[in-house]
Write a protein that holds these residues in place. Structure first.
Motif, mmCIF file in Angstrom:
data_model
loop_
_atom_site.group_PDB
_atom_site.id
_atom_site.type_symbol
_atom_site.label_atom_id
_atom_site.label_comp_id
_atom_site.label_asym_id
_atom_site.label_seq_id
_atom_site.Cartn_x
_atom_site.Cartn_y
_atom_site.Cartn_z
ATOM 1 N N ARG A 11 -55.089 -22.044 -96.727
ATOM 2 C CA ARG A 11 -56.269 -21.167 -96.663
ATOM 3 C C ARG A 11 -56.810 -20.839 -98.067
ATOM 4 N NH1 ARG A 11 -58.776 -17.275 -93.399
ATOM 5 N NH2 ARG A 11 -59.117 -15.294 -94.469
ATOM 6 N N LEU A 12 -55.884 -20.591 -98.982
ATOM 7 C CA LEU A 12 -56.302 -20.200 -100.330
ATOM 8 C C LEU A 12 -57.085 -21.331 -101.007
ATOM 9 C CD1 LEU A 12 -56.126 -18.025 -102.566
ATOM 10 C CD2 LEU A 12 -54.061 -19.132 -103.360
ATOM 11 N N GLU A 13 -56.534 -22.534 -100.920
ATOM 12 C CA GLU A 13 -57.217 -23.682 -101.545
ATOM 13 C C GLU A 13 -58.603 -23.873 -100.936
ATOM 14 O OE1 GLU A 13 -54.904 -27.288 -101.531
ATOM 15 O OE2 GLU A 13 -53.186 -26.196 -102.358
ATOM 16 N N TRP A 14 -58.623 -23.716 -99.608
ATOM 17 C CA TRP A 14 -59.900 -23.900 -98.915
ATOM 18 C C TRP A 14 -60.935 -22.861 -99.408
ATOM 19 C CZ3 TRP A 14 -62.419 -20.679 -95.282
ATOM 20 C CH2 TRP A 14 -63.536 -21.259 -94.664
ATOM 21 N N LEU A 15 -60.475 -21.617 -99.574
ATOM 22 C CA LEU A 15 -61.387 -20.558 -100.038
ATOM 23 C C LEU A 15 -61.842 -20.814 -101.481
ATOM 24 C CD1 LEU A 15 -59.684 -17.407 -98.510
ATOM 25 C CD2 LEU A 15 -62.033 -18.163 -98.082
ATOM 26 N N ILE A 16 -60.931 -21.337 -102.311
ATOM 27 C CA ILE A 16 -61.305 -21.647 -103.696
ATOM 28 C C ILE A 16 -62.389 -22.728 -103.707
ATOM 29 C CG2 ILE A 16 -60.472 -22.661 -105.873
ATOM 30 C CD1 ILE A 16 -57.783 -21.222 -105.334
#
Lengths: 289, 431
Positions: free
Chosen positions: B3-8
């Motif tokens: 999720r974090l990578e996707w948000l970045i």
């Protein structure tokens, strides 16, 4: 109180002592003593503050405490010496100074203080030798220069030379102005002396001694007292009496009765004025205020 | 892809989307990356609408508080609510840039020189939690917004009028004063006998000006190590400059700006720094007012009293009769007491300071309590008790007034102490 807090407190105490606010310093020292009651250094500082405030008994007690808690004996004995001089205990003062000089024979300030003690007790020759020793050890020692200027028997040129050297010393401006005032006073330059004392007073308005000096200047140089100053210049009340009585007798002997009466009246008025002049001046000043 | 990578990636592809920054920030928070979260929230604020902006600010504040708690040690005390309000007021792009820079700074290594502290000290106020490492004493000095005003100061009409004319009006009518090229900053020296309310008046002045109020005492500055006291003083001035409009109040200013001709060399350096900082206030910074208070104006270095520094000297005299009556009333208010003739008490307490009047009231209470303890009969405080307490109390201002009287007599050629002279003309005969 933590170590840092105590360190800060100590710094504050030094600050107030440096400013001459000894009462404030005393309050802070007591706070520190509440935490460290056996700290000799604090007792020594407390003694020093009391000494500067002329509370000699309390000062002596605290110095004794400092000694019992192991603070440096040499430092304590120097203050003890000053304290005994103030209290008029000459012999004890000498013993204290000698003890310090045994430990540290190169201390110029103690030599100067010892010289002052010798001057006070009438040992002028020994005082001169001690002052010379103090100035040999530290040619710019303010205390030694001050005593040399005040007490040593010298020509005017030598006095001026000492005064010049003293002006370059590290003594406070107030002390320097007082010395300048004294120099003017010794050489009968009264208005300049008054100005120097005034400047000194302005730097230290809580100094009661300086205030008294200013008041006495104002009293002595009041315009209403000019006739009395003239009397002083011509030789004092005795001479004035001779002049007054002589004039009355002289005019009578010459048969000038009317003139004799006038001279007698003037002389009587002058005598009454000379007795009441100080009171009149005080009243005038009070009214003006 | 988590999720974090996707948000970045999302925020990289849509940097103007505040909502994406918000979610990125929240994700960072969940994973404990507080600094990155703050960075994301800050970026989001730039592009957010009003509603989201408020939400972002709330999250940013919480993140900052979290960071502050984690860091431990000496931290700047900040009212989060207040700072939130301040952040809401940030509309200028420059301020946002400043905020960004702050976040970047925090992300970098924390090896800094001492000289950088002052700036960081200010910034921590603008953004809670982002600046937590301050060792200097100056950082521990609280900044208040005084709630007292002149209505809370009893009597002293003339003094209030003078302060209004000399201090508050320039502060509140800056447009007018700027037109005449008159600065509203600078220094004012309040002097007078102890216990007459100099500190309270300074606070009330800050309250009237609606300015921040920084109280400085010698203990906040003094440090045993060479040069640190000067640095502390400089830091305080920097702090005041960054928080304008502000009023710096130096209590017991004679202890900081002590006459150099009477002081030691290390104290001289402090006075030199003080002078340099005062100069800075005068030339480059308006809206910073320096108020000094002292019982011993003659001990303040003459250079500090010259134009451009503390060029306005105001004498805070002992309270007049009206003020004394009001102080009595104030002190006896809500006490177990009969109705009293405060005017009569005020008449009999000439030269009493506010502190002296307080002492009279306390003494009267003690008298009554002692009697109650002895007799067991409860009764109210009455006029007789007050008069008895009054007869046992001496005005503490007299010694000061006598010294001032003599000082003025020998020194007032420059007219610096005309205020005292006026006062003494009126009351001097009874001193």
């Amino acid at each position: 109180m933590e170590e840092i807090a105590l360190r800060d407190q100590d710094s504050l105490i030094s600050h107030y002592m440096g400013m001459g606010r000894y009462q404030q310093a005393i309050n802070l020292i007591y706070e520190s003593l509440a935490v460290n009651p056996e700290e000799g250094y604090l007792h020594y500082r407390l003694g020093l503050c009391h000494y500067y405030l002329d509370q000699l008994e309390e000062a002596e007690l605290q110095l004794a405490n400092a000694l019992s808690f192991g603070f440096d004996r040499e430092i304590i004995m120097e203050v003890q010496g000053h304290l005994c001089v103030e209290a008029g205990r000459w012999q004890e003062a000498e013993e204290a100074y000698l003890e310090v000089l045994r430990e540290n024979p190169n201390d110029a300030s103690v030599h100067a203080a010892y010289a002052y003690l010798m001057m006070k007790t009438g040992h002028q020759k020994k005082a001169d030798q001690l002052l010379a020793a103090a100035l040999r050890l530290d040619p710019d020692n303010a205390q030694a220069l001050r005593y040399r200027f005040m007490f040593a028997d010298k020509t005017r040129e030598e006095k001026v030379e000492v005064l010049e050297r003293y002006m370059h010393s590290t003594d406070s401006d107030t002390a320097k102005l007082i010395q300048l005032g004294l120099d003017c006073l010794y050489t009968n330059r009264y208005s300049r002396a008054r100005e120097h004392f005034r400047q000194a007073y302005l730097l230290d308005p809580t100094n009661q001694n300086l205030l008294e000096v200013m008041k006495s200047f104002d009293r002595d140089f009041h315009p209403l007292l000019a006739p009395l100053r003239v009397v002083g210049l011509i030789g004092g009340p005795g001479v004035m009496w001779v002049i007054g009585i002589g004039s009355i007798m002289g005019t009578r002997a010459m048969g000038w009765d009317k003139a004799s009466l006038i001279v007698g009246g003037i002389y009587l008025l002058f005598v009454i004025y000379s007795w009441s002049a100080l009171g009149i001046v005080s009243l005038v000043d009070k009214f003006r205020r | 892809m988590d999720r974090l990578e996707w948000l970045i990636e999302l925020t990289a592809s849509r940097p103007e989307d505040a909502q994406s920054w918000y979610w990125l920030g929240m994700e960072h928070m969940n994973q404990g990356n507080t600094v990155q979260a703050i960075s994301a929230f800050t970026e989001g604020i730039k592009h957010a609408d009003e509603l989201l902006r408020a939400q972002l600010i709330t999250e940013l504040s919480q993140a900052a508080v979290g960071l502050q708690q984690k860091s431990g040690g000496l931290s700047v005390q900040v009212d989060v609510q207040e700072e939130q309000e301040e952040l809401e007021e940030l509309e200028e792009p420059e301020e946002l840039e400043e905020l960004e820079e702050l976040v970047e700074q925090e992300g970098r290594s924390n090896g800094r020189t001492r000289g950088e502290r002052s700036e960081r000290g200010f910034k921590s106020i603008a953004n809670p939690g982002l600046q937590v490492i301050e060792g200097g004493k100056s950082s521990q000095i609280p900044v208040e917004r005084p709630t007292v005003s002149f209505d809370d100061v009893a009597g002293l009409k003339e003094l209030k009028k003078t302060i209004h004319m000399r201090i508050i009006s320039p502060f509140q009518n800056q447009g007018l004063f700027a037109k005449f090229r008159k600065k509203s900053g600078g220094g004012v020296l309040l002097y007078g006998p102890p216990g007459c309310g100099k500190t309270f008046i300074a606070k009330a002045t800050a309250g009237e000006c609606r300015a921040k109020f920084v109280t400085v005492h010698i203990t906040d500055i003094l440090d045993p190590y060479i040069g640190v006291s000067e640095q502390n003083l400089k830091d305080l001035f920097d702090k005041a400059r960054y928080q304008k409009p502000s009023i710096m109040f130096f209590d017991e200013i004679d202890a900081i700006g002590f006459n150099r001709s009477k002081s030691s060399s290390n104290l001289r350096a402090l006075v030199d720094t003080f002078l340099a900082e005062m100069e800075g206030i005068d030339t480059s910074t308006d809206q910073v007012l320096i108020i000094g208070a002292t019982n011993m104006p003659w001990d303040v270095d003459p250079a500090l009293k010259r134009p451009g520094r503390f060029d306005r000297m105001i004498f805070v005299a002992p309270p007049d009769e009206e003020a004394r009556a009001q102080i009595y009333e104030l002190k006896m208010h809500d006490r177990f007491a009969e109705d009293m003739d405060y005017t009569r008490l005020a008449k009999s307490s000439e030269f009493f300071s506010g502190a002296d009047i307080d002492s009279v009231c306390e003494r009267a209470v003690e008298i009554v309590l002692e009697e109650i303890m002895n007799t067991g009969v409860e009764r109210k405080i009455n006029m007789k008790d007050m008069e008895l307490a009054l007869s046992k109390t001496q005005p503490s201002t007299l010694e000061w007034l006598r010294t001032a009287k003599n000082y003025v007599k020998y020194s007032n050629q420059s007219g610096l102490y005309n205020d005292i002279e006026e006062y003494l003309k009126k009351y001097g005969k009874r001193i």
